[in-house]
Design an enzyme around this catalytic site. Structure first.
Site, PDB file in Angstrom:
ATOM      1  N   ASP A  45       0.827  -1.201   0.000  1.00 14.87           N
ATOM      2  CA  ASP A  45       0.000   0.000   0.000  1.00 14.87           C
ATOM      3  C   ASP A  45       0.868   1.260   0.000  1.00 14.87           C
ATOM      4  O   ASP A  45       1.963   1.258   0.578  1.00 14.87           O
ATOM      5  CB  ASP A  45      -0.899   0.033   1.243  1.00 14.87           C
ATOM      6  CG  ASP A  45      -2.073  -0.927   1.127  1.00 14.87           C
ATOM      7  OD1 ASP A  45      -2.355  -1.376   0.003  1.00 14.87           O
ATOM      8  OD2 ASP A  45      -2.695  -1.224   2.166  1.00 14.87           O
ATOM      9  N   TYR A  73       5.616  -8.002   9.241  1.00 14.31           N
ATOM     10  CA  TYR A  73       5.368  -6.569   9.322  1.00 14.31           C
ATOM     11  C   TYR A  73       5.575  -6.047  10.740  1.00 14.31           C
ATOM     12  O   TYR A  73       5.366  -6.773  11.714  1.00 14.31           O
ATOM     13  CB  TYR A  73       3.911  -6.256   8.948  1.00 14.31           C
ATOM     14  CG  TYR A  73       3.514  -6.597   7.542  1.00 14.31           C
ATOM     15  CD1 TYR A  73       3.592  -5.649   6.525  1.00 14.31           C
ATOM     16  CD2 TYR A  73       3.025  -7.868   7.226  1.00 14.31           C
ATOM     17  CE1 TYR A  73       3.203  -5.963   5.225  1.00 14.31           C
ATOM     18  CE2 TYR A  73       2.631  -8.186   5.928  1.00 14.31           C
ATOM     19  CZ  TYR A  73       2.729  -7.224   4.935  1.00 14.31           C
ATOM     20  OH  TYR A  73       2.348  -7.539   3.648  1.00 14.31           O
ATOM     21  N   ASP A  87      -7.207   2.552   7.509  1.00 13.89           N
ATOM     22  CA  ASP A  87      -5.850   3.018   7.824  1.00 13.89           C
ATOM     23  C   ASP A  87      -5.881   4.547   7.908  1.00 13.89           C
ATOM     24  O   ASP A  87      -6.933   5.168   7.759  1.00 13.89           O
ATOM     25  CB  ASP A  87      -4.818   2.514   6.803  1.00 13.89           C
ATOM     26  CG  ASP A  87      -5.051   3.018   5.386  1.00 13.89           C
ATOM     27  OD1 ASP A  87      -5.800   4.015   5.205  1.00 13.89           O
ATOM     28  OD2 ASP A  87      -4.486   2.423   4.445  1.00 13.89           O
ATOM     29  N   ARG A 188      -4.336  -3.898   7.760  1.00 12.38           N
ATOM     30  CA  ARG A 188      -5.346  -2.903   8.165  1.00 12.38           C
ATOM     31  C   ARG A 188      -6.674  -3.560   8.506  1.00 12.38           C
ATOM     32  O   ARG A 188      -7.425  -3.055   9.329  1.00 12.38           O
ATOM     33  CB  ARG A 188      -5.512  -1.812   7.123  1.00 12.38           C
ATOM     34  CG  ARG A 188      -5.805  -2.262   5.740  1.00 12.38           C
ATOM     35  CD  ARG A 188      -5.558  -1.114   4.757  1.00 12.38           C
ATOM     36  NE  ARG A 188      -5.370  -1.603   3.418  1.00 12.38           N
ATOM     37  CZ  ARG A 188      -6.026  -1.147   2.374  1.00 12.38           C
ATOM     38  NH1 ARG A 188      -6.930  -0.206   2.519  1.00 12.38           N
ATOM     39  NH2 ARG A 188      -5.784  -1.623   1.169  1.00 12.38           N
TER      40      ARG A 188
END
Length: 301
Positions: A45, A73, A87, A188
């Site tokens: 993203d 992550y 987000d 997210r």
């Protein structure tokens, strides 16, 4: 371009900056590497930073076969606010005091989102619904549902919990989390679902991808660093890191590159793509076992 100055074939592991789409990074790399033959494996993203795997020249043929099935992550989840995009990029759609949420409740919520789970991607994701990207439908104000998909969250841990106050004055909690998950998992959506489960809402405020398959952040370069010095992981090294290796003699190498389906050793059965190397250590091809024989996926030699 002379042979000497030609861009080498291989993978470039980029530390993607925030605000860039994966396509933006590919466009930038085309300029840096002076070639149109650049592609990426897996998207990230625009808000997110971290590991993005690019293929240059012949390595573009490798990208579709890379088993980049596990990703890691580091991120920040804000409890107490929901957004349109799940987000920090989207408008805030709700706020609720999260200061009373306990660590035990957070741990219990995370436990429900760990393991093999069904996840509904964000409506502004790139998932296609009847051939149209979900984010396009959302942008046009369309009402639609995205079906839940199976994903695997191998690890979901909280490193730190910080009290904070949102811009609208709402007391919120910021969780610093690490996630190891399967490809196709939306972090997210984990933030959204954790907040929903705790009754206060949640969204993702920061995300950094630290690993994709075997490729880690410590081997990644920023676009500025790559502009200074193009660092390419050679094709042979990239293949060795990503696939089981099968070394063949000169005769078999010649047969294989001429399209002959060789008998494959049993040890490679069911292992997916296998990298074939000749007696000199040159990377020749990607093959997979099919009825005991080597079925060619891509030839490089």
């Amino acid at each position: 371009m002379t042979q000497q100055n030609r861009t080498p074939d291989g993978l470039v592991i980029v530390d993607k900056p925030s605000g860039f789409t994966s396509h933006d990074v590919v466009a930038k790399m085309r300029g840096i590497a002076r070639t149109r033959r650049v592609g990426h494996a897996g998207t990230l993203d625009p808000m997110a930073t971290g590991v993005l795997v690019l293929g240059v020249e012949k390595a573009t043929k490798l990208l579709g076969h890379l088993a980049l099935t596990e990703k890691e992550y580091l991120g920040t989840v804000r409890l107490g606010q929901t957004t349109l995009t799940d987000d920090a990029e989207g408008a805030i759609t709700g706020s609720q005091d999260a200061s009373k949420v306990t660590r035990d409740a957070v741990d219990a919520g995370i436990a429900k989102l760990t393991g093999d789970i069904m996840q509904i991607p964000s409506k502004v994701s790139a998932i296609k619904i009847n051939g149209v990207r979900s984010y396009k439908r959302a942008r046009e104000g369309e009402e639609f549902e995205i079906p839940a998909r199976p994903v695997t969250v191998s690890s979901f841990e909280v490193y730190d919990i910080r009290d904070a106050v949102a811009e609208d004055g709402t007391p919120v909690l910021d969780l610093v989390v690490s996630v190891v998950c399967s490809s196709g998992t939306y972090i997210r959506a984990l933030a959204r679902d954790l907040g929903a489960g705790l009754g206060v809402g949640g969204h993702l405020t920061a995300l950094r991808r630290t690993r994709v398959g075997p490729y880690r952040l410590d081997g990644a370069k920023t676009l500025d660093q790559l502009q200074e010095e193009l660092t390419v992981l050679p094709l042979a090294e990239a293949a060795t890191a990503a696939f089981p290796r099968w070394d063949v003699d000169t005769r078999r190498a010649r047969l294989l590159t001429n399209g002959v389906r060789l008998e494959m050793p049993e040890e490679y059965a069911g292992r997916g793509a296998v990298a074939v190397f000749d007696a000199e250590g040159r990377f020749l091809a990607l093959v997979e076992e099919h009825k005991g024989k080597a079925k060619s996926l891509a030839v490089f030699g």
